[in-house]
Scaffold this motif. Structure first.
Motif, PDB file in Angstrom:
ATOM      1  N   LYS A  20      12.591   2.024  -1.777  1.00  0.00           N
ATOM      2  CA  LYS A  20      11.827   1.389  -0.698  1.00  0.00           C
ATOM      3  C   LYS A  20      11.229   2.424   0.242  1.00  0.00           C
ATOM      4  O   LYS A  20      10.093   2.292   0.684  1.00  0.00           O
ATOM      5  N   TRP A  21      12.000   3.478   0.538  1.00  0.00           N
ATOM      6  CA  TRP A  21      11.517   4.507   1.437  1.00  0.00           C
ATOM      7  C   TRP A  21      10.287   5.194   0.854  1.00  0.00           C
ATOM      8  O   TRP A  21       9.296   5.409   1.554  1.00  0.00           O
ATOM      9  N   ARG A  38       8.236   3.867  -1.280  1.00  0.00           N
ATOM     10  CA  ARG A  38       7.150   2.885  -1.286  1.00  0.00           C
ATOM     11  C   ARG A  38       6.440   2.860   0.064  1.00  0.00           C
ATOM     12  O   ARG A  38       5.220   2.831   0.127  1.00  0.00           O
ATOM     13  N   TYR A  39       7.208   2.881   1.139  1.00  0.00           N
ATOM     14  CA  TYR A  39       6.591   2.824   2.461  1.00  0.00           C
ATOM     15  C   TYR A  39       5.943   4.146   2.838  1.00  0.00           C
ATOM     16  O   TYR A  39       4.939   4.166   3.551  1.00  0.00           O
ATOM     17  N   GLU A  68       2.033   4.592   3.796  1.00  0.00           N
ATOM     18  CA  GLU A  68       1.497   5.362   4.919  1.00  0.00           C
ATOM     19  C   GLU A  68       0.325   6.225   4.469  1.00  0.00           C
ATOM     20  O   GLU A  68      -0.721   6.271   5.132  1.00  0.00           O
ATOM     21  N   ASN A 125       4.016   0.419   7.980  1.00  0.00           N
ATOM     22  CA  ASN A 125       4.719   1.248   6.998  1.00  0.00           C
ATOM     23  C   ASN A 125       5.522   2.355   7.664  1.00  0.00           C
ATOM     24  O   ASN A 125       6.593   2.723   7.187  1.00  0.00           O
ATOM     25  N   ARG A 185       8.759   0.802   8.875  1.00  0.00           N
ATOM     26  CA  ARG A 185       9.668   0.517   7.758  1.00  0.00           C
ATOM     27  C   ARG A 185      10.246   1.796   7.163  1.00  0.00           C
ATOM     28  O   ARG A 185      11.435   1.855   6.835  1.00  0.00           O
ATOM     29  N   ALA A 186       9.409   2.820   7.005  1.00  0.00           N
ATOM     30  CA  ALA A 186       9.898   4.090   6.454  1.00  0.00           C
ATOM     31  C   ALA A 186      10.904   4.739   7.393  1.00  0.00           C
ATOM     32  O   ALA A 186      11.904   5.312   6.947  1.00  0.00           O
TER      33      ALA A 186
END
Length: 103
Positions: A36-37, A39-40, A44, A84, A87-88
């Motif tokens: 997930k990290w 992906r975000y 960005e 993003n 979230r990151a």
């Protein structure tokens, strides 16, 4: 004006390469939070690409239609970047912890 377009083009290429890097890292990792990290982080870079592309188009073709479309690209890119980034930053807190738990 030409120098600014070259600088923007170089930054567009750099963001495209870093987007691809994070996407490849996302597909290769098996840890779900790290996935997930990545992906975000890729999101960005894509939003920075959109913003720079909108700015570059405004400088290349100074017409009213280009201003409107460029503004849409810039506004959308900035809003996606903010989401993003948040979230990151959130998942970034857990990446090291997840890695230490799985090793």
């Amino acid at each position: 004006m030409l120098v600014l377009n070259i600088i923007l083009a170089v930054f567009i290429i750099i963001t495209t390469i870093t987007f691809a890097y994070f996407k490849f890292k996302q597909t290769r990792t098996t840890l779900p939070i790290r996935k997930k990290w990545y992906r975000y982080r890729a999101g960005e870079m894509f939003s920075v690409f959109l913003t720079l592309f909108g700015i570059n188009q405004i400088f290349l073709y100074p017409t009213l239609i280009t201003y409107v479309i460029g503004a849409i690209f810039i506004i959308y890119g900035v809003t996606v970047f903010i989401g993003n980034f948040k979230r990151a930053r959130h998942y970034g807190k857990f990446v090291v912890e997840e890695f230490s738990l799985n090793n």
